[in-house]
Motif scaffolding. Structure first.
Motif, PDB file in Angstrom:
ATOM      1  N   PRO A   1      -2.896   0.849  -6.072  1.00 32.30           N
ATOM      2  CA  PRO A   1      -3.406   1.921  -5.937  1.00 32.30           C
ATOM      3  C   PRO A   1      -2.989   2.269  -4.580  1.00 32.30           C
ATOM      4  O   PRO A   1      -2.648   3.285  -4.265  1.00 32.30           O
ATOM      5  N   LEU A   2      -3.135   1.322  -3.716  1.00 23.42           N
ATOM      6  CA  LEU A   2      -2.651   1.562  -2.220  1.00 23.42           C
ATOM      7  C   LEU A   2      -1.164   1.954  -2.077  1.00 23.42           C
ATOM      8  O   LEU A   2      -0.895   2.787  -1.387  1.00 23.42           O
ATOM      9  N   VAL A   3      -0.545   1.205  -2.530  1.00 24.50           N
ATOM     10  CA  VAL A   3       1.096   1.398  -2.697  1.00 24.50           C
ATOM     11  C   VAL A   3       1.510   2.537  -3.415  1.00 24.50           C
ATOM     12  O   VAL A   3       2.279   3.595  -2.618  1.00 24.50           O
TER      13      VAL A   3
ATOM     14  N   GLY B   1      -0.385   4.971  -4.439  1.00 22.65           N
ATOM     15  CA  GLY B   1      -1.021   6.272  -3.825  1.00 22.65           C
ATOM     16  C   GLY B   1      -0.312   6.758  -2.477  1.00 22.65           C
ATOM     17  O   GLY B   1      -0.152   7.873  -2.375  1.00 22.65           O
TER      18      GLY B   1
END
Lengths: 144, 144
Positions: free
Chosen positions: A85-87, A89
């Motif tokens: 999700p971090l990447v 997003g």
């Protein structure tokens, strides 16, 4: 008035003023920075440089404290894992940023300046955040 | 790469950036919190009891900044070239993505880099990269 509320408000004003002075609140200037292959305006690199130069000092102090100066708990993020999700997003955010030249803070300042287009962007952004909450609530429900 | 010297505003951008850094510094040192606009907005979209007032105070500060500014000076240029459909797509994308990516230009780009957080360094690289690519595609591939 509660001290933490007053400081929140004043920090919002200082942050907003920084966005106006730096040129970040102007989407045309943001896109001029993101357009490396065209006529490139490097100004926004200096915005980040100026902000991080001050931030580095502050967060070094902050990291040594257990309570804030107003006696609040220090809520410093602790996560260090790199997850999907971090990447994804962050990549998706960059696309949205590049499409209109708005990121969340400048959109709020431009909205305050009475720009109708900033109002439309902000409403869509809040709707996007609402969609995130709905998806995640659904996902948690089906997982349990 | 051709630098747009006419648009380049090194001192204003550096000073505005330092002010943004100062806002983040005051917020972590006084309130013990990260000045991340998408996170602050996210907590208003999905409100939790006892965790709303400071968010509203901060956001109100940002929105009223242009009014306060106008008491002393005329506002700097805010040019928004994107049309309404593009603003809606960009807004939705920024809203969803910043929640999945756990931050935007302020939370990751300013506060996270100041903390030397590996997650934020990666996130900032990712959204800057996809922002550069998006503007390249729009301006130099599609030629809009």
């Amino acid at each position: 008035m509660n001290k933490t509320l007053l400081s929140s408000f004043l920090v919002g004003v200082i942050f907003g003023a920084g966005l106006l002075i730096s040129g970040m609140a102007n989407p045309a200037k943001v896109l001029g920075f993101l357009d490396l292959a065209g006529l490139w305006d490097p100004s926004l690199a200096l915005v980040m440089g100026g902000a991080v130069a001050v931030g580095l000092v502050a967060f070094t102090f902050a990291g040594k404290r257990t309570l804030s100066l107003l006696g609040e708990p220090m809520r410093l993020p602790t996560r260090r894992d790199i997850d999907k999700p971090l990447v994804l997003g962050s990549l998706g955010f960059g696309v949205g940023w590049g499409l209109a030249g708005f990121c969340p803070g400048p959109a709020l300042v431009a909205l305050g300046a009475g720009e109708i287009k900033a109002v439309v962007f902000t409403v869509a952004m809040l709707a996007g955040m609402g969609i995130y909450e709905l998806i995640e609530r659904q996902r948690k429900k089906s997982a349990s | 790469m051709t630098i747009d010297w006419q648009a380049f505003t090194p001192w204003a951008s550096l000073a505005g950036g330092a002010l943004i850094g100062l806002a983040a510094a005051i917020f972590i040192l006084l309130n013990g919190r990260i000045a991340g606009i998408s996170g602050i907005l996210g907590g208003v979209v999905n409100p939790q009891k006892g965790d709303i007032a400071w968010r509203v105070a901060f956001l109100a500060g940002m929105v009223v900044t242009p009014f306060l500014w106008l008491l002393f000076h005329s506002l700097p240029a805010i040019r928004i070239d994107a049309d309404f459909p593009l603003l809606i797509v960009a807004g939705l994308l920024v809203g969803i993505s910043t929640r999945y990516g756990a931050g935007c230009t302020s939370g990751h780009g300013v506060c996270g880099i100041s903390r030397l957080s590996p997650r934020s360094l990666l996130a900032t690289g990712a959204f800057m990269g996809s922002g550069f690519v998006t503007v390249f595609v729009i301006r130099h591939v599609l030629g809009v």
